[in-house]
Design an enzyme around this catalytic site. Sequence first.
Site, PDB file in Angstrom:
ATOM      1  CG  HIS A  39     -88.764  36.606 -50.769  1.00  0.00           C
ATOM      2  ND1 HIS A  39     -88.434  37.900 -51.127  1.00  0.00           N
ATOM      3  CD2 HIS A  39     -90.133  36.576 -50.775  1.00  0.00           C
ATOM      4  CE1 HIS A  39     -89.525  38.606 -51.333  1.00  0.00           C
ATOM      5  NE2 HIS A  39     -90.575  37.821 -51.130  1.00  0.00           N
TER       6      HIS A  39
ATOM      7  CG  ASP B 136     -93.923  39.573 -55.702  1.00  0.00           C
ATOM      8  OD1 ASP B 136     -93.679  38.486 -55.144  1.00  0.00           O
ATOM      9  OD2 ASP B 136     -94.077  40.634 -55.074  1.00  0.00           O
ATOM     10  CG  HIS B 137     -89.667  39.157 -54.820  1.00  0.00           C
ATOM     11  ND1 HIS B 137     -88.905  40.204 -54.360  1.00  0.00           N
ATOM     12  CD2 HIS B 137     -90.928  39.373 -54.374  1.00  0.00           C
ATOM     13  CE1 HIS B 137     -89.679  41.021 -53.654  1.00  0.00           C
ATOM     14  NE2 HIS B 137     -90.899  40.539 -53.648  1.00  0.00           N
TER      15      HIS B 137
ATOM     16  CG  HIS C  93     -93.474  35.377 -51.929  1.00  0.00           C
ATOM     17  ND1 HIS C  93     -93.649  36.252 -50.882  1.00  0.00           N
ATOM     18  CD2 HIS C  93     -93.882  34.162 -51.464  1.00  0.00           C
ATOM     19  CE1 HIS C  93     -94.130  35.603 -49.837  1.00  0.00           C
ATOM     20  NE2 HIS C  93     -94.276  34.330 -50.170  1.00  0.00           N
TER      21      HIS C  93
END
Length: 290
Positions: free
Chosen positions: A79, A83-84, A81
């Site tokens: 996904h 932090d990804h 976000h």
Amino acid sequence: MGLPPKPWPTGQCEELEPLVRRVLAPNGSPFTYTGTQTYLVGSDSGLAIIDPGPDEPGHLAALEAAIGDAPVLAICCTHTHRDHSPGAAPLARRKDAPILGCAPLALDTGEIRADAPFDRSYSPDRVLRDGEQIEGPGWTLSAIATPGHTSNHLCFALEESGALFTGDHVMGWSTTVVAPPDGDMADYMASLERLYGREDRIFYPAHGPAVTRPRQFLRGMIGHRRQRERQILRLLGEEERSVTGLVPVMYKGVNERLWPAAGQSVLAHLLDLERRGLVGRSGDIWAIAS
């Protein structure tokens, strides 16, 4: 679960099983545990990188060292976000690799969000549909649509070993934040039930330790969410309340820094209950439906 004592294995390449290695990003926090775990799937003959994490020089250097001379056949994001997925573009440029996985998503709601904001730079070369597969030498990854935490969330199943990379849908250290308007509790619960119907051997989440008894873990997660729903209905049965009135009662003893995130999930429950005709609202005040 609190954060474990340091040192954490940040930047180290750890072998988890013959086709799976892990590199921890340096972005630990109360919302990300020890940090985002990037997974390398495959061998020196060809790799897929799952959740490349933040666009952070030290993390990208650690990934390049772990990759070595192996060709990168796919960079996969569960996904978008921050932090990804932000590390996907720079890693793709460095390794001449395609970005595959979830659909792009960016919301302009004007709302304060407790979870990580969305990555607006994410631009995949190909969006994977539910059930679509990526293949490399000796490995096959299948995309599993699991909306709920975000509407574009995917998990990835490693068919050869029974491992499932669960992103933020199932985390090994905490319950997942479901933050409206994109996060949806009904979708989240349906996605949990979908995974419960599978036979995966082990879950590798983006945050926290591996889940070695997946179906038992999922039973606990589903039960926890149903308990929260009952708790909301009980509290609203006592008196009308706002989200900010519910959270301190429901999350008594939880670090107050996490209350905004908890409030997002409480709101997601309320919106689901409202759609089902069980609660109603007037402004910010919620009550049992009459």
